[in-house]
Design a protein around this motif. Structure first.
Motif, PDB file in Angstrom:
ATOM      1  N   MET A 133       0.837  -1.040  -0.271  1.00 16.63           N
ATOM      2  CA  MET A 133      -0.021   0.163  -0.023  1.00 16.63           C
ATOM      3  C   MET A 133       0.877   1.381   0.043  1.00 16.63           C
ATOM      4  SD  MET A 133      -3.016  -0.951  -0.445  1.00 16.63           S
ATOM      5  CE  MET A 133      -3.350   0.852  -0.315  1.00 16.63           C
ATOM      6  N   SER A 134       1.963   1.125   0.569  1.00 14.77           N
ATOM      7  CA  SER A 134       2.934   2.235   0.704  1.00 14.77           C
ATOM      8  C   SER A 134       3.243   2.644  -0.737  1.00 14.77           C
ATOM      9  CB  SER A 134       4.191   2.048   1.510  1.00 14.77           C
ATOM     10  OG  SER A 134       3.748   1.969   2.995  1.00 14.77           O
ATOM     11  N   VAL A 135       3.725   1.596  -1.484  1.00 12.03           N
ATOM     12  CA  VAL A 135       4.251   1.882  -2.938  1.00 12.03           C
ATOM     13  C   VAL A 135       3.252   2.449  -3.698  1.00 12.03           C
ATOM     14  CG1 VAL A 135       5.192   0.550  -5.098  1.00 12.03           C
ATOM     15  CG2 VAL A 135       5.991   0.174  -2.556  1.00 12.03           C
ATOM     16  N   TYR A 136       1.847   1.863  -3.576  1.00 11.51           N
ATOM     17  CA  TYR A 136       0.942   2.323  -4.239  1.00 11.51           C
ATOM     18  C   TYR A 136       0.594   3.565  -4.112  1.00 11.51           C
ATOM     19  CZ  TYR A 136      -4.016   3.462  -5.056  1.00 11.51           C
ATOM     20  OH  TYR A 136      -5.194   4.255  -5.511  1.00 11.51           O
ATOM     21  N   TRP A 137       0.486   3.958  -2.840  1.00 11.59           N
ATOM     22  CA  TRP A 137       0.039   5.466  -2.535  1.00 11.59           C
ATOM     23  C   TRP A 137       0.901   6.287  -2.932  1.00 11.59           C
ATOM     24  CZ3 TRP A 137      -2.511   3.300   2.244  1.00 11.59           C
ATOM     25  CH2 TRP A 137      -3.766   3.480   2.362  1.00 11.59           C
ATOM     26  N   VAL A 138       2.160   6.194  -2.811  1.00 14.49           N
ATOM     27  CA  VAL A 138       3.281   6.946  -3.351  1.00 14.49           C
ATOM     28  C   VAL A 138       3.274   7.211  -4.842  1.00 14.49           C
ATOM     29  CG1 VAL A 138       6.051   7.204  -3.841  1.00 14.49           C
ATOM     30  CG2 VAL A 138       5.064   6.775  -1.415  1.00 14.49           C
ATOM     31  N   ALA A 139       3.235   5.864  -5.672  1.00 11.12           N
ATOM     32  CA  ALA A 139       3.255   5.992  -6.961  1.00 11.12           C
ATOM     33  C   ALA A 139       1.784   6.877  -7.423  1.00 11.12           C
ATOM     34  CB  ALA A 139       3.065   4.711  -7.632  1.00 11.12           C
ATOM     35  N   LEU A 140       0.613   6.629  -6.888  1.00 15.59           N
ATOM     36  CA  LEU A 140      -0.713   7.361  -7.284  1.00 15.59           C
ATOM     37  C   LEU A 140      -0.532   8.836  -7.226  1.00 15.59           C
ATOM     38  CD1 LEU A 140      -3.695   7.039  -8.040  1.00 15.59           C
ATOM     39  CD2 LEU A 140      -4.174   7.050  -5.498  1.00 15.59           C
ATOM     40  N   TYR A 141      -0.008   9.354  -5.757  1.00 13.99           N
ATOM     41  CA  TYR A 141       0.034  10.677  -5.604  1.00 13.99           C
ATOM     42  C   TYR A 141       1.147  11.406  -6.502  1.00 13.99           C
ATOM     43  CZ  TYR A 141      -1.825   9.729  -0.971  1.00 13.99           C
ATOM     44  OH  TYR A 141      -2.813   9.286   0.059  1.00 13.99           O
ATOM     45  N   ILE A 142       2.323  10.796  -6.980  1.00 12.64           N
ATOM     46  CA  ILE A 142       2.967  11.427  -7.887  1.00 12.64           C
ATOM     47  C   ILE A 142       2.621  11.359  -9.231  1.00 12.64           C
ATOM     48  CG2 ILE A 142       5.439  11.189  -8.955  1.00 12.64           C
ATOM     49  CD1 ILE A 142       6.459  10.135  -6.435  1.00 12.64           C
ATOM     50  N   ALA A 143       2.116  10.116  -9.996  1.00 15.97           N
ATOM     51  CA  ALA A 143       1.908  10.084 -11.065  1.00 15.97           C
ATOM     52  C   ALA A 143       0.355  10.570 -11.212  1.00 15.97           C
ATOM     53  CB  ALA A 143       1.968   8.556 -11.547  1.00 15.97           C
ATOM     54  N   ILE A 144      -0.607  10.531 -10.644  1.00 19.39           N
ATOM     55  CA  ILE A 144      -2.030  10.913 -10.931  1.00 19.39           C
ATOM     56  C   ILE A 144      -2.226  12.255 -10.305  1.00 19.39           C
ATOM     57  CG2 ILE A 144      -4.405  10.461 -10.693  1.00 19.39           C
ATOM     58  CD1 ILE A 144      -2.783   8.603 -12.754  1.00 19.39           C
ATOM     59  N   ASN A 145      -2.223  12.365  -8.982  1.00 18.56           N
ATOM     60  CA  ASN A 145      -2.515  13.438  -8.095  1.00 18.56           C
ATOM     61  C   ASN A 145      -1.747  14.716  -8.557  1.00 18.56           C
ATOM     62  OD1 ASN A 145      -3.533  10.958  -6.074  1.00 18.56           O
ATOM     63  ND2 ASN A 145      -5.100  12.454  -6.097  1.00 18.56           N
ATOM     64  N   LEU A 146      -0.480  14.444  -8.275  1.00 19.79           N
ATOM     65  CA  LEU A 146       0.335  15.591  -8.405  1.00 19.79           C
ATOM     66  C   LEU A 146       0.280  16.254  -9.834  1.00 19.79           C
ATOM     67  CD1 LEU A 146       3.602  15.005  -6.147  1.00 19.79           C
ATOM     68  CD2 LEU A 146       1.873  16.800  -5.810  1.00 19.79           C
ATOM     69  N   THR A 147       0.559  15.196 -10.843  1.00 25.48           N
ATOM     70  CA  THR A 147       0.576  15.475 -12.197  1.00 25.48           C
ATOM     71  C   THR A 147      -0.836  16.298 -12.695  1.00 25.48           C
ATOM     72  OG1 THR A 147      -0.247  13.478 -12.962  1.00 25.48           O
ATOM     73  CG2 THR A 147       1.960  13.802 -12.834  1.00 25.48           C
TER      74      THR A 147
END
Length: 528
Positions: A125-139
């Motif tokens: 879940m940590s890897v998923y959330w970090v990836a989601l926040y960077i690739a989807i939310n921040l972008t």
């Protein structure tokens, strides 16, 4: 360029004031160095008004202001379901979930998963959330915010995104959650004032209306289809908001995943000085959520009439509805335009700063600390700051190639979040309320959520994604319960004991909850 000298002065004063205040609240007493609790959870000393305002400032970003204005133009008031149903979810989270999190004194959502299911589930879940926040939310926030900046400045999209990223990093990386949360008070005030101003201007400019209030009545009279909360299947937007399923289906799964178990949202409540303050903060946020559609969706609906009357470029908005809010800002007079632009920047940089802080918290406390344990708090704070900077740099690099091909930034976030949201909600709910749920069941829910989602998306592409998410949730929770019972029981110390947790709430919280529910019932009855 649509900005005049007075606008630039207002924006500059806002930026300077924000940076000064952020630095002031970030200072520690002489001889005291920030530890991990100071940096990641604001020393667990946030009052209710800071929590509520910061929740809304973190949530209402470019994807809401720009994305939902664009959806207001394309779909209408029905997109407000994402805001109004969230108000109910905030009340439920405050009453039934926060007591568990605060009793366990956790820093992050993955930390709870480690306590309940073990290190493997936490790491996934940590890897998923970090990836989601960077690739989807921040972008998404960078791209949509950049579009609005371009509308008023004529800058390149890359230059606009880089400026937003640099500003957010400048005031948040040093101070951590305390700087983000306390400056969010200013952000919300400016956001509400600026949002109400753009709504007033858009309604007042409608031909045939004498003032903004008359403009709203005219808008409802001339565009009744844009003031329907519940669509039937003949509506061209049914796939995005499938009628009664917005009240009965997967939208609730998205809401609980976002408002209950999303690190960058719930982190404010984890930083509360006590449970009562956290609950009042979420109730305050619920009331503010009710206001949001009137300052972001209604201007988008007004833009439809303004375009038909020649006041806006209708073809440009039809080609890319996410340009709606930026075009509306150009209608504001000098000075006020600067304030509205500052409000938009406030929303964007607040969300960027919140996401950066949450990425750094999860990476540092859940991934890096497991790899490098027993280091000093100063070391972990430094790693957190470096992580926040790297995350923003990666998002800036990814934003244009990833986001430019999507029709709606708002719907993009919902779609991609929906791949894992059912699994997230399931592992937390079963973790709380099913003592038989175990690690195998958690992996079944998380991995099964993605696989079933993909199978339905490509195997049944005509099924609206909100209905699909509900179907995935039902299948995955049944599978998780079944697998948990076919495998070994979890150790007793891993299960959640609720007997020592007080779920009773104060009379003030109860009164606010009833008020929120009554307002929402009235809104749905009016706009059904």
């Amino acid at each position: 360029m649509a900005l005049e000298t007075i606008d630039v002065i207002i924006i500059a004063l806002y930026a300077l004031a924000l940076l000064v205040i952020a630095l002031m609240v970030s200072r520690e007493p002489k001889g005291h160095k920030k530890d991990t609790e100071d940096y990641f959870l604001a020393g667990r000393a946030l009052p209710w008004w800071a929590i509520g305002a910061s929740l809304i400032a973190a949530n209402i970003s470019a994807e809401q202001i720009i994305g939902q204005s664009g959806q207001g133009f394309a779909i209408g008031i029905a997109i407000a379901a994402y805001e109004w149903q969230a108000a109910i979810v905030l009340i439920i989270v405050a009453k039934y979930l926060l007591p568990v999190f605060l009793k366990r004194k956790i820093y992050t959502m993955p930390q709870f998963l480690e306590q309940r299911y073990g290190n493997g589930v936490k790491t996934l879940m940590s890897v998923y959330w970090v990836a989601l926040y960077i690739a989807i939310n921040l972008t998404t926030v960078l791209w949509l915010g950049g579009l609005a900046v371009v509308s008023l400045t004529g800058w390149s999209i890359i230059g606009a995104m880089a400026a937003l990223a640099a500003f957010a990093a400048l005031y948040s990386i040093y101070g951590g959650l305390k700087a983000v949360a306390l400056t969010d008070i200013i952000q919300v005030i400016i956001l509400v004032i600026g949002g109400l101003a753009i709504t007033w201007i858009a309604l007042d400019r409608l031909d045939g209306a004498d003032g903004a209030i008359a403009g709203f009545s005219l808008l409802m009279q001339e565009m009744p289809g844009h003031f329907e909360m519940i669509f039937d299947q003949s509506n061209s937007s049914y796939d995005d908001l499938p009628g009664i399923w917005t009240l009965l289906g997967g939208l609730w799964v998205l809401h609980f995943s976002y408002w209950g178990f999303n690190q960058y949202i719930i982190q404010r409540a984890l930083g509360a000085e006590n449970l009562g303050e956290a609950q009042k903060g979420l109730a305050f946020a619920a009331l503010l959520k009710i206001l949001v559609p009137f300052i972001v969706v209604v201007p988008g609906i007004a833009a439809v009439m303004l375009a038909s009357q020649g006041a806006l470029d209708g073809q440009a908005l039809a080609d890319r509805s996410d340009r709606t809010y930026g075009e509306l800002m150009t209608m504001a007079p000098a000075g006020l335009r600067g304030l509205i632009f500052a409000a938009l920047i406030a929303a964007i940089v607040s969300s960027l700063a919140s996401m950066m802080n949450s990425i750094s918290t999860i990476f540092t406390m859940d991934l890096y600390r497991a790899w490098k344990p027993q280091r000093s708090d100063t070391h972990y704070v430094t790693v957190g700051r470096i992580t926040a900077f790297v995350a923003m740099a990666m998002a800036l690099w990814l934003a244009q190639p990833f986001q430019s091909g999507f029709e709606s930034g708002f719907q993009t976030v919902q779609e991609y979040s929906g791949f894992i949201a059912p699994g997230v909600v399931i592992v937390f709910l079963l973790g709380f309320f099913d003592k038989r749920a175990n690690t195998a069941g958690a992996f079944t829910a998380l991995i099964g959520s993605v696989l079933v989602n993909l199978a339905m998306k490509f195997g049944a592409p005509d099924v609206p994604f909100i209905i699909r998410i509900w179907g995935v949730f039902v299948v995955a929770i049944i599978a998780a319960i079944a697998v948990s019972r076919m495998t070994a029981k979890p150790d007793e110390e891993r299960t959640v004991t609720l007997e020592d947790i007080a779920f009773a709430t104060t009379p003030l919280f109860n009164a606010l909850s009833i008020l929120v529910a009554a307002i929402l019932i009235g809104l749905y009855a009016w706009l059904w």
